[in-house]
Design an enzyme around this catalytic site. Structure first.
Site, PDB file in Angstrom:
ATOM      1  N   TYR A 138       0.821  -1.218   0.000  1.00 38.43           N
ATOM      2  CA  TYR A 138       0.000   0.000   0.000  1.00 38.43           C
ATOM      3  C   TYR A 138       0.856   1.270   0.000  1.00 38.43           C
ATOM      4  CZ  TYR A 138      -4.788  -1.699   0.739  1.00 38.43           C
ATOM      5  OH  TYR A 138      -6.029  -2.248   0.582  1.00 38.43           O
ATOM      6  N   LYS A 189       2.703 -15.110   3.171  1.00 41.57           N
ATOM      7  CA  LYS A 189       2.948 -15.830   1.923  1.00 41.57           C
ATOM      8  C   LYS A 189       4.459 -16.081   1.888  1.00 41.57           C
ATOM      9  CE  LYS A 189       1.476 -17.587  -1.985  1.00 41.57           C
ATOM     10  NZ  LYS A 189       0.562 -18.746  -2.058  1.00 41.57           N
ATOM     11  N   ASP A 221      -3.432 -18.043   0.943  1.00 45.22           N
ATOM     12  CA  ASP A 221      -4.403 -18.766   0.111  1.00 45.22           C
ATOM     13  C   ASP A 221      -5.141 -19.816   0.943  1.00 45.22           C
ATOM     14  OD1 ASP A 221      -1.966 -20.107   0.326  1.00 45.22           O
ATOM     15  OD2 ASP A 221      -1.945 -20.828  -1.747  1.00 45.22           O
ATOM     16  N   ASP A 245      -6.763  -6.595   4.012  1.00 42.09           N
ATOM     17  CA  ASP A 245      -7.829  -5.933   3.257  1.00 42.09           C
ATOM     18  C   ASP A 245      -8.749  -6.986   2.640  1.00 42.09           C
ATOM     19  OD1 ASP A 245      -9.213  -3.846   1.832  1.00 42.09           O
ATOM     20  OD2 ASP A 245      -8.142  -4.496   0.038  1.00 42.09           O
ATOM     21  N   ASP A 249     -12.809  -8.523   4.072  1.00 47.63           N
ATOM     22  CA  ASP A 249     -14.064  -8.545   3.307  1.00 47.63           C
ATOM     23  C   ASP A 249     -14.629  -9.962   3.269  1.00 47.63           C
ATOM     24  OD1 ASP A 249     -13.801  -5.828   2.686  1.00 47.63           O
ATOM     25  OD2 ASP A 249     -14.414  -6.117   0.604  1.00 47.63           O
TER      26      ASP A 249
HETATM   27  C1  IPM Z   1     -10.619  -0.828   3.491  1.00 53.24           C
HETATM   28  C2  IPM Z   1     -10.807  -0.244   2.123  1.00 53.24           C
HETATM   29  C3  IPM Z   1      -9.629   0.667   1.815  1.00 53.24           C
HETATM   30  C4  IPM Z   1      -8.383  -0.168   1.824  1.00 53.24           C
HETATM   31  C5  IPM Z   1      -9.780   1.479   0.511  1.00 53.24           C
HETATM   32  C6  IPM Z   1     -11.057   2.292   0.508  1.00 53.24           C
HETATM   33  C7  IPM Z   1      -8.606   2.348   0.239  1.00 53.24           C
HETATM   34  O1  IPM Z   1     -10.966  -1.240   1.175  1.00 53.24           O
HETATM   35  O2  IPM Z   1     -10.533  -0.055   4.456  1.00 53.24           O
HETATM   36  O3  IPM Z   1     -10.583  -2.051   3.600  1.00 53.24           O
HETATM   37  O4  IPM Z   1      -8.039  -0.799   0.802  1.00 53.24           O
HETATM   38  O5  IPM Z   1      -7.716  -0.199   2.854  1.00 53.24           O
HETATM   39 MG    MG Z   2     -11.117  -3.190   2.011  1.00 56.84          MG
END
Ligand code: IPM
Ligand code: MG
Length: 356
Positions: A138, A189, A221, A245, A249
């Site tokens: 990042y 990884k 993975d 990240d 999700d």
């Molecule tokens: C998160 C989001 C952010 C990230 C984006 C919006 C930059 O996806 O907070 O998970 O990738 O960190």
């Molecule tokens: Mg995210």
């Protein structure tokens, strides 16, 4: 309590308004509460020509805690980084040193039917992803898009972690595990990437200082697969920025909706930024459809981590549980026979449940 309120864009505005509503109700009139609103993201560009206006940055720096909504607009990835609404949050995380990102994935029993996984896989789920937030690919340099000798363009980013960066997030993970089920799974990884080889080595060494915490390692993975197959094996998952990240999700879906997931991003001095894991959701923005519970729960995390008010944080958590038990649902978690409500009605319901 000095709190910077940065609602940002899209549904960020709507959900943050509900979190603030609930915050006032939790604290009542006895707490000196100073809320300072500031624009960020596309709202920052509109107000001051910068997605992270200097003024906003300063307000955030001076506050004890930051309540953040969401920032970004559709298609903004083509805008240069410094002017990109979606990147304002990244800049803020970096500027304030908010390196420890707590992303709990907790399944409210009332929502078991909202998960896409079978009930027996997710029932009782309670894990925490500890994502490193200010390093990795990042922020690693060099980065960019340049033209090679043969005339074609080439994009590149750099995965980098220093030992001290890995150490400090590992310590937070182990200390957090001590307040939970005493298990840390470090996700990397290391079979392919040197950065991750170092990650594994450093986490292993830090782990020696926490003999009461069980440390395991998993490749990312395999971890992605295990989150679907047997997620209850996890307590604290510690991982780098990009893997965190993605996995957060994925973990969100175990709980039924990303609209339920709060997060806290802490600096060394306990300053924290609190935000729902979800984004701006432009498709439903401005229509009173968004689920404000992730934002409300993030505010609860703020009470716990930045203001040391565990009792009030528990009250928020219980109130959310109560409205779910009463059958209130926004569209993302709707079930047959539920009481379908909008964003602001959900906020009102949580306020009403606080007293119970
Ligand atoms: C998160 C989001 C952010 C990230 C984006 C919006 C930059 O996806 O907070 O998970 O990738 O960190
Ligand atoms: Mg995210």
């Amino acid at each position: 309590m000095k709190i910077a309120v940065l609602p940002g864009d899209g549904i960020g505005k709507e959900v943050t308004a509900e979190a603030v509503k609930v915050l006032h109700a939790v604290l009542g009139k006895n707490t000196a509460l100073e809320l300072i609103d500031a624009p960020i993201g596309a709202a920052g560009i509109e107000a001051a020509g910068d997605p992270l206006p200097a003024k906003t940055s300063e307000i955030a720096r001076k506050a004890d805690a930051i309540l953040f909504g969401a920032a970004g607009m559709p298609g903004d990835e083509v805008i240069p980084y410094a002017m990109r609404p979606g990147a304002s949050l990244l800049r803020l995380r970096k500027e304030l040193g908010l390196f420890a990102n707590f992303r709990p994935a907790f399944l409210f029993p009332e929502l078991i039917g909202a998960s896409t996984l079978r009930p027996e896989i997710v029932e009782g789920l309670d894990l925490l992803i500890m994502r490193e937030l200010t390093g990795d690919v990042y922020f690693g340099e060099p980065r960019g898009i340049s033209t090679t000798a043969s005339g074609e363009r080439e994009g590149y980013n750099t995965m980098r972690y220093s030992e001290s960066e890995i150490e400090r997030i590992a310590h937070v993970a182990f200390r957090t595990a001590r307040q939970r089920r005493h298990k840390v799974c470090s996700v990397d990884k290391a079979n392919v990437l040197e950065t991750m080889q170092l990650w594994r080595e450093v986490v292993t060494n830090v782990g020696k200082q926490y003999p009461d915490v069980e440390l395991t390692h998993m490749f990312v993975d395999a971890a992605a697969m295990m989150l679907m197959r047997a997620p209850k094996q996890f307590d604290v998952i510690v991982t780098g920025n990009i893997f965190g990240d993605i996995l957060s999700d994925e973990a969100a879906m175990l709980t039924g909706s990303i609209g339920m997931l709060p997060s806290a991003s802490l600096a060394l001095d306990h300053k924290g930024l609190y935000e729902p894991v979800h984004g701006t959701a432009p498709d439903i923005a401005g229509r009173n459809l968004a689920n404000p519970l992730a934002s409300i729960l993030s505010m609860g995390m703020m009470l716990r981590y930045s203001f040391n008010q565990a009792d009030n944080a528990d009250r928020v958590q219980r109130a959310v549980r109560a409205v779910l038990a009463d059958g209130y649902r926004t569209g993302d978690i709707a079930q047959p026979g539920c009481k379908r409500v909008g964003t602001s009605e959900m906020g009102d319901a949580v306020v009403a449940a606080l007293g119970r």
